[in-house]
Motif scaffolding. Structure first.
Motif, PDB file in Angstrom:
ATOM      1  N   HIS A 113       1.329  -5.661   2.050  1.00  0.00           N
ATOM      2  CA  HIS A 113       2.432  -4.836   2.516  1.00  0.00           C
ATOM      3  C   HIS A 113       1.953  -3.601   3.279  1.00  0.00           C
ATOM      4  N   ALA A 114       0.671  -3.257   3.169  1.00  0.00           N
ATOM      5  CA  ALA A 114       0.175  -1.984   3.709  1.00  0.00           C
ATOM      6  C   ALA A 114       0.394  -1.847   5.208  1.00  0.00           C
ATOM      7  N   ASP A 115       0.238  -2.938   5.941  1.00  0.00           N
ATOM      8  CA  ASP A 115       0.397  -2.853   7.392  1.00  0.00           C
ATOM      9  C   ASP A 115       1.803  -2.405   7.763  1.00  0.00           C
ATOM     10  N   ALA A 116       2.800  -3.014   7.141  1.00  0.00           N
ATOM     11  CA  ALA A 116       4.187  -2.613   7.402  1.00  0.00           C
ATOM     12  C   ALA A 116       4.464  -1.225   6.843  1.00  0.00           C
ATOM     13  N   GLY A 117       3.886  -0.934   5.690  1.00  0.00           N
ATOM     14  CA  GLY A 117       4.122   0.363   5.068  1.00  0.00           C
ATOM     15  C   GLY A 117       3.593   1.532   5.882  1.00  0.00           C
ATOM     16  N   CYS A 118       2.498   1.328   6.587  1.00  0.00           N
ATOM     17  CA  CYS A 118       1.899   2.395   7.395  1.00  0.00           C
ATOM     18  C   CYS A 118       2.777   2.792   8.580  1.00  0.00           C
ATOM     19  N   ALA A 134       4.170   7.401   0.134  1.00  0.00           N
ATOM     20  CA  ALA A 134       3.990   6.573  -1.053  1.00  0.00           C
ATOM     21  C   ALA A 134       2.919   5.518  -0.819  1.00  0.00           C
ATOM     22  N   VAL A 135       2.887   4.956   0.388  1.00  0.00           N
ATOM     23  CA  VAL A 135       1.852   3.971   0.729  1.00  0.00           C
ATOM     24  C   VAL A 135       0.470   4.629   0.671  1.00  0.00           C
ATOM     25  N   ALA A 136       0.351   5.820   1.250  1.00  0.00           N
ATOM     26  CA  ALA A 136      -0.928   6.531   1.214  1.00  0.00           C
ATOM     27  C   ALA A 136      -1.365   6.803  -0.217  1.00  0.00           C
ATOM     28  N   GLN A 137      -0.409   7.210  -1.069  1.00  0.00           N
ATOM     29  CA  GLN A 137      -0.727   7.493  -2.469  1.00  0.00           C
ATOM     30  C   GLN A 137      -1.138   6.236  -3.216  1.00  0.00           C
ATOM     31  N   ALA A 138      -0.381   5.171  -3.011  1.00  0.00           N
ATOM     32  CA  ALA A 138      -0.671   3.919  -3.708  1.00  0.00           C
ATOM     33  C   ALA A 138      -2.043   3.370  -3.313  1.00  0.00           C
ATOM     34  N   LEU A 139      -2.339   3.388  -2.027  1.00  0.00           N
ATOM     35  CA  LEU A 139      -3.642   2.912  -1.563  1.00  0.00           C
ATOM     36  C   LEU A 139      -4.765   3.825  -2.052  1.00  0.00           C
ATOM     37  N   VAL A 149      -9.379   1.197   2.877  1.00  0.00           N
ATOM     38  CA  VAL A 149      -9.894   2.200   3.811  1.00  0.00           C
ATOM     39  C   VAL A 149      -9.265   2.120   5.204  1.00  0.00           C
ATOM     40  N   PRO A 150      -9.189   0.946   5.840  1.00  0.00           N
ATOM     41  CA  PRO A 150      -8.608   0.908   7.199  1.00  0.00           C
ATOM     42  C   PRO A 150      -7.183   1.448   7.266  1.00  0.00           C
ATOM     43  N   PHE A 151      -6.404   1.186   6.239  1.00  0.00           N
ATOM     44  CA  PHE A 151      -5.021   1.675   6.242  1.00  0.00           C
ATOM     45  C   PHE A 151      -4.969   3.191   6.068  1.00  0.00           C
ATOM     46  N   LEU A 152      -5.820   3.708   5.208  1.00  0.00           N
ATOM     47  CA  LEU A 152      -5.859   5.158   5.020  1.00  0.00           C
ATOM     48  C   LEU A 152      -6.342   5.862   6.285  1.00  0.00           C
ATOM     49  N   LEU A 153      -7.259   5.238   7.000  1.00  0.00           N
ATOM     50  CA  LEU A 153      -7.694   5.811   8.274  1.00  0.00           C
ATOM     51  C   LEU A 153      -6.533   5.891   9.259  1.00  0.00           C
ATOM     52  N   ARG A 154      -5.693   4.881   9.278  1.00  0.00           N
ATOM     53  CA  ARG A 154      -4.513   4.918  10.143  1.00  0.00           C
ATOM     54  C   ARG A 154      -3.589   6.064   9.741  1.00  0.00           C
ATOM     55  N   LEU A 155      -3.419   6.251   8.442  1.00  0.00           N
ATOM     56  CA  LEU A 155      -2.509   7.280   7.955  1.00  0.00           C
ATOM     57  C   LEU A 155      -3.056   8.692   8.150  1.00  0.00           C
ATOM     58  N   LEU A 156      -4.354   8.815   8.377  1.00  0.00           N
ATOM     59  CA  LEU A 156      -4.915  10.132   8.715  1.00  0.00           C
ATOM     60  C   LEU A 156      -4.351  10.654  10.033  1.00  0.00           C
ATOM     61  N   ASN A 157      -3.834   9.762  10.859  1.00  0.00           N
ATOM     62  CA  ASN A 157      -3.261  10.150  12.151  1.00  0.00           C
ATOM     63  C   ASN A 157      -1.742  10.185  12.131  1.00  0.00           C
ATOM     64  N   ILE A 179      -5.998  11.936   3.121  1.00  0.00           N
ATOM     65  CA  ILE A 179      -7.313  12.574   2.966  1.00  0.00           C
ATOM     66  C   ILE A 179      -7.780  12.459   1.521  1.00  0.00           C
ATOM     67  N   GLY A 180      -6.906  12.844   0.595  1.00  0.00           N
ATOM     68  CA  GLY A 180      -7.282  12.783  -0.816  1.00  0.00           C
ATOM     69  C   GLY A 180      -7.591  11.376  -1.276  1.00  0.00           C
ATOM     70  N   GLY A 181      -6.809  10.403  -0.812  1.00  0.00           N
ATOM     71  CA  GLY A 181      -7.026   9.032  -1.224  1.00  0.00           C
ATOM     72  C   GLY A 181      -8.297   8.432  -0.658  1.00  0.00           C
ATOM     73  N   LEU A 182      -8.637   8.820   0.557  1.00  0.00           N
ATOM     74  CA  LEU A 182      -9.816   8.245   1.203  1.00  0.00           C
ATOM     75  C   LEU A 182     -11.080   8.524   0.395  1.00  0.00           C
ATOM     76  N   THR A 183     -11.197   9.711  -0.148  1.00  0.00           N
ATOM     77  CA  THR A 183     -12.400  10.045  -0.914  1.00  0.00           C
ATOM     78  C   THR A 183     -12.465   9.291  -2.238  1.00  0.00           C
ATOM     79  N   ILE A 184     -11.315   8.817  -2.723  1.00  0.00           N
ATOM     80  CA  ILE A 184     -11.290   8.057  -3.972  1.00  0.00           C
ATOM     81  C   ILE A 184     -11.722   6.613  -3.745  1.00  0.00           C
ATOM     82  N   VAL A 185     -11.287   6.030  -2.644  1.00  0.00           N
ATOM     83  CA  VAL A 185     -11.583   4.609  -2.422  1.00  0.00           C
ATOM     84  C   VAL A 185     -12.930   4.385  -1.751  1.00  0.00           C
ATOM     85  N   LEU A 186     -13.479   5.404  -1.091  1.00  0.00           N
ATOM     86  CA  LEU A 186     -14.756   5.227  -0.399  1.00  0.00           C
ATOM     87  C   LEU A 186     -15.895   4.979  -1.383  1.00  0.00           C
TER      88      LEU A 186
END
Length: 272
Positions: A72-77, A87-92, A102-110, A121-128
């Motif tokens: 669902h992430a692609d549509a959610g972004c 919510a998508v950013a938080q869930a991911l 990671v790729p979806f969170l990178l999209r959401l950074l923009n 930003i906060g989520g990216l450091t958790i999943v990396l």
């Protein structure tokens, strides 16, 4: 719409993230996933947001829900509603160590919405997992050090400075660029940058820390930076911050005494 859904949904839409977590625990993973799969496709953005949050909660311990979240992430972004994208950013971002997020969170950074970018930003450091200093994730975070929003510069400095153990000339240059920014009630990018540079034992951060310690009301992050750098030359400024009315169990005072102890220990070690 919400009024036509099952009774638990109306309560969840009016509730909190804790309510959603309790709901998924009570329902059990399989049943909660069934609800979430229905809700994330609802026409009401409030329902979609609850669906994503429930899906993210179940995905923490139930692989089928993680697969559904990723599907669902692609549509959610690109959801038209910023609350759903947040919510998508938080869930991911809650899926610790899951590189597929990671790729979806990178999209959401923009994302156009500040809160969505902050959560990403906060989520990216958790999943990396062991990011490279010149990798796209770190490069994106370095770019956010120049974001127009002070709160995002703050979060990017926190991510790069304290959460990721990577180093490069580009990271240091980006953190140094924030050292002269003002501290406010909402954001303190300079203090986060100073702490990150102190963690890397960067010699250029000494002057910034010394200046802030002698200024009005340095916050505890500057004390943490002083403790991390542990430069004995900071001792006079730190000792000057001691006051008769300092409460020993005050967190700020504890940070002050820790910084003094660290700088003193370095001074004694150098004097041997």
């Amino acid at each position: 719409m919400v009024e036509h859904q099952d009774p638990p949904l109306a309560e969840l839409v009016a509730g909190t993230a804790d309510d959603i977590w309790r709901f998924t625990e009570t329902m059990g993973s399989e049943q909660a996933l069934t609800y979430a799969q229905e809700w994330i496709r609802d026409a009401d953005p409030g329902v979609r947001e609850i669906g994503v949050m429930a899906l993210g909660s179940v995905a923490l311990n139930y692989p089928p829900a993680l697969e559904e979240l990723l599907d669902h992430a692609d549509a959610g972004c690109v959801d038209v509603n910023a609350g759903v994208r947040a919510a998508v950013a938080q869930a991911l971002g809650n899926q610790s160590g899951e590189q597929r997020c990671v790729p979806f969170l990178l999209r959401l950074l923009n994302d156009a919405d500040v809160e969505v970018r902050r959560i990403a930003i906060g989520g990216l450091t958790i999943v990396l997992d062991a990011p490279k200093a010149d990798g796209p994730e770190v490069t994106a975070l370095v770019g956010l050090l120049a974001d127009r929003e002070p709160t995002l510069r703050d979060w990017a400095a926190f991510a790069l400075g304290s959460q990721l153990d990577v180093d490069s000339p580009q990271i240091r240059a980006g953190l140094r660029s924030l050292l002269n920014e003002p501290d406010t009630a909402e954001a303190y990018p300079a203090a986060e940058a100073a702490l990150g540079l102190a963690r890397r034992d960067d010699p250029e951060v000494f002057t910034a820390i010394a200046d802030r310690l002698t200024g009005p009301d340095p916050n505890s992050l500057w004390l943490r930076a002083a403790a991390e750098l542990a430069d004995p030359r900071l001792l006079p400024a730190l000792i000057q911050l001691r006051a008769p009315d300092n409460e020993p169990d005050d967190p700020w005072v504890e940070q002050l005494e820790h910084a003094i102890a660290r700088c003193t220990a370095r001074w004694k070690a150098a004097d041997r």
